[in-house]
Design a protein around this motif. Structure first.
Motif, PDB file in Angstrom:
ATOM      1  N   ARG A  14       0.857  -1.185   0.000  1.00 47.38           N
ATOM      2  CA  ARG A  14       0.000   0.000   0.000  1.00 47.38           C
ATOM      3  C   ARG A  14       0.891   1.233   0.000  1.00 47.38           C
ATOM      4  NH1 ARG A  14      -3.826  -0.699   5.097  1.00 47.38           N
ATOM      5  NH2 ARG A  14      -4.555   1.339   4.360  1.00 47.38           N
ATOM      6  N   TRP A  15       0.314   2.314  -0.497  1.00 43.30           N
ATOM      7  CA  TRP A  15       1.034   3.589  -0.497  1.00 43.30           C
ATOM      8  C   TRP A  15       0.546   4.437   0.666  1.00 43.30           C
ATOM      9  CZ3 TRP A  15       5.121   5.092  -3.465  1.00 43.30           C
ATOM     10  CH2 TRP A  15       5.450   4.251  -4.529  1.00 43.30           C
ATOM     11  N   TYR A  16       1.495   4.977   1.414  1.00 38.20           N
ATOM     12  CA  TYR A  16       1.179   5.813   2.566  1.00 38.20           C
ATOM     13  C   TYR A  16       1.620   7.251   2.276  1.00 38.20           C
ATOM     14  CZ  TYR A  16       0.550   1.407   5.043  1.00 38.20           C
ATOM     15  OH  TYR A  16       0.104   0.158   5.435  1.00 38.20           O
ATOM     16  N   PRO A  33       5.786   3.253  -0.174  1.00 37.07           N
ATOM     17  CA  PRO A  33       5.058   1.976  -0.216  1.00 37.07           C
ATOM     18  C   PRO A  33       5.528   1.027   0.889  1.00 37.07           C
ATOM     19  CG  PRO A  33       6.844   1.916  -1.790  1.00 37.07           C
ATOM     20  CD  PRO A  33       6.937   3.256  -1.107  1.00 37.07           C
ATOM     21  N   ALA A  34       4.619   0.174   1.367  1.00 37.06           N
ATOM     22  CA  ALA A  34       4.969  -0.853   2.343  1.00 37.06           C
ATOM     23  C   ALA A  34       3.862  -1.896   2.387  1.00 37.06           C
ATOM     24  CB  ALA A  34       5.167  -0.238   3.725  1.00 37.06           C
ATOM     25  N   GLU A  36       3.340  -3.639   5.173  1.00 38.96           N
ATOM     26  CA  GLU A  36       2.863  -3.602   6.543  1.00 38.96           C
ATOM     27  C   GLU A  36       3.090  -2.206   7.111  1.00 38.96           C
ATOM     28  OE1 GLU A  36       4.653  -6.575   8.959  1.00 38.96           O
ATOM     29  OE2 GLU A  36       4.276  -8.201   7.518  1.00 38.96           O
ATOM     30  N   PRO A  37       2.124  -1.679   7.890  1.00 35.15           N
ATOM     31  CA  PRO A  37       2.274  -0.327   8.450  1.00 35.15           C
ATOM     32  C   PRO A  37       3.529  -0.160   9.296  1.00 35.15           C
ATOM     33  CG  PRO A  37       0.025  -1.121   8.733  1.00 35.15           C
ATOM     34  CD  PRO A  37       0.810  -2.280   8.218  1.00 35.15           C
ATOM     35  N   ASP A  38       3.906  -1.191  10.052  1.00 38.22           N
ATOM     36  CA  ASP A  38       5.069  -1.080  10.928  1.00 38.22           C
ATOM     37  C   ASP A  38       6.363  -0.826  10.154  1.00 38.22           C
ATOM     38  OD1 ASP A  38       3.482  -1.432  13.101  1.00 38.22           O
ATOM     39  OD2 ASP A  38       4.058  -3.506  13.500  1.00 38.22           O
ATOM     40  N   LYS A  39       6.388  -1.251   8.897  1.00 41.17           N
ATOM     41  CA  LYS A  39       7.594  -1.075   8.090  1.00 41.17           C
ATOM     42  C   LYS A  39       7.794   0.381   7.658  1.00 41.17           C
ATOM     43  CE  LYS A  39       7.867  -5.810   6.342  1.00 41.17           C
ATOM     44  NZ  LYS A  39       7.872  -6.698   5.155  1.00 41.17           N
ATOM     45  N   VAL A  40       6.760   1.179   7.829  1.00 38.85           N
ATOM     46  CA  VAL A  40       6.859   2.603   7.476  1.00 38.85           C
ATOM     47  C   VAL A  40       7.517   3.387   8.618  1.00 38.85           C
ATOM     48  CG1 VAL A  40       5.588   4.649   6.722  1.00 38.85           C
ATOM     49  CG2 VAL A  40       4.795   2.383   6.056  1.00 38.85           C
ATOM     50  N   LEU A  41       7.308   2.908   9.861  1.00 38.72           N
ATOM     51  CA  LEU A  41       7.869   3.599  11.027  1.00 38.72           C
ATOM     52  C   LEU A  41       9.392   3.702  10.921  1.00 38.72           C
ATOM     53  CD1 LEU A  41       5.761   1.947  13.875  1.00 38.72           C
ATOM     54  CD2 LEU A  41       5.612   4.322  13.093  1.00 38.72           C
ATOM     55  N   GLY A  42       9.912   4.881  11.218  1.00 42.87           N
ATOM     56  CA  GLY A  42      11.357   5.090  11.185  1.00 42.87           C
ATOM     57  C   GLY A  42      11.899   5.545   9.849  1.00 42.87           C
ATOM     58  N   ALA A  75       1.092   8.497   7.023  1.00 41.11           N
ATOM     59  CA  ALA A  75       2.250   8.302   7.903  1.00 41.11           C
ATOM     60  C   ALA A  75       2.666   9.679   8.421  1.00 41.11           C
ATOM     61  CB  ALA A  75       3.391   7.644   7.144  1.00 41.11           C
ATOM     62  N   TYR A  76       2.588   9.849   9.723  1.00 39.99           N
ATOM     63  CA  TYR A  76       2.887  11.143  10.337  1.00 39.99           C
ATOM     64  C   TYR A  76       4.348  11.191  10.779  1.00 39.99           C
ATOM     65  CZ  TYR A  76      -2.152  11.531  10.226  1.00 39.99           C
ATOM     66  OH  TYR A  76      -3.457  11.577   9.795  1.00 39.99           O
ATOM     67  N   THR A  77       4.952  12.342  10.619  1.00 40.10           N
ATOM     68  CA  THR A  77       6.380  12.474  10.860  1.00 40.10           C
ATOM     69  C   THR A  77       6.708  13.460  11.975  1.00 40.10           C
ATOM     70  OG1 THR A  77       6.641  14.262   9.250  1.00 40.10           O
ATOM     71  CG2 THR A  77       6.853  11.997   8.421  1.00 40.10           C
ATOM     72  N   GLU A  78       7.941  13.357  12.462  1.00 48.69           N
ATOM     73  CA  GLU A  78       8.494  14.362  13.364  1.00 48.69           C
ATOM     74  C   GLU A  78       9.690  15.002  12.672  1.00 48.69           C
ATOM     75  OE1 GLU A  78      10.227  12.796  16.931  1.00 48.69           O
ATOM     76  OE2 GLU A  78      11.106  11.074  15.914  1.00 48.69           O
TER      77      GLU A  78
END
Length: 216
Positions: A14-16, A33-34, A36-42, A75-78
């Motif tokens: 999916r595209w985030y 793209p990922a 799984e959502p967890d793979k987007v973190l970081g 996907a929200y960022t800091e």
């Protein structure tokens, strides 16, 4: 792996949409793209202040964001880094003038550890004592600014140019300056990481005390 399996894996991704923090008005930074959502973190994304503000004159400022939350397709960022481009920094240097830098690690009011690197450029060549005094001024102002501000407020003061202006106004009384810039701001540790480091340090100190007492 068969072509069908590869195709199925691609379809499952999916595209985030990457979103900037609220202080940057939740602007869209791009997509990633990922499967799984967890793979987007970081994950990190670099853009320019010019792109965020639709102002090409600010393309010399690079901003880096890191994903710290994923929700639905967003996907929200800091914010983790502000840095001037090398080409821009080189363009500021003039022959016969001094370039004075400092590397300052500070703790903000809300316990974020940040490294800030200001640079001052003089109109003519300053002597060693003048350079030392200007560097001391830069350090004092940056440390005071961090103590009085949250991380978000400190980032704003750098991005908006208020911190560099404060340094310029004080340091120019020591020796004529042509320009002051914050060439880099980097987030080194979040409050929970700082607290964990302090706790580890206290544990080590206590162990050392215990050893000293038994040695007597």
């Amino acid at each position: 792996m068969s072509e069908r399996s590869v195709s199925r894996q691609k379809q499952e991704k999916r595209w985030y949409t990457l979103m900037a923090p609220e202080q940057f008005d939740r602007e869209e930074l791009g997509e990633t793209p990922a499967d799984e959502p967890d793979k987007v973190l970081g994950r990190t994304i670099e853009t320019t202040l010019g792109d965020l503000r639709n102002d090409a004159s600010e393309n010399n400022t690079k901003l880096t964001f890191k994903v710290d939350e994923v929700a639905s397709d967003s996907a929200y960022t800091e914010f983790v880094k502000h840095e001037l481009t090398r080409d821009y920094l080189r363009s500021l240097v003039r022959r016969g003038s001094s370039k004075i830098q400092a590397y300052i690690t500070v703790l903000t009011e809300d316990d974020y550890r940040v490294q800030i690197q200001p640079v001052a450029l003089t109109t003519k060549s300053a002597d060693e004592s003048q350079e030392k005094a200007i560097r001391r001024t830069m350090i004092d102002i940056v440390e005071e600014s961090a103590r009085e501000r949250t991380y978000e407020e400190l980032v704003d003061s750098v991005v908006e140019g208020r911190l560099s202006s404060a340094i310029y106004n004080d340091a120019k009384t020591i020796y004529p300056l042509r320009r002051v810039e914050i060439q880099k701001l980097t987030l080194e540790a979040r409050p929970e990481e700082v607290a964990a480091e302090e706790e580890t340090s206290v544990d080590v100190d206590e162990e050392e005390v215990a050893v000293d007492e038994t040695a007597d």
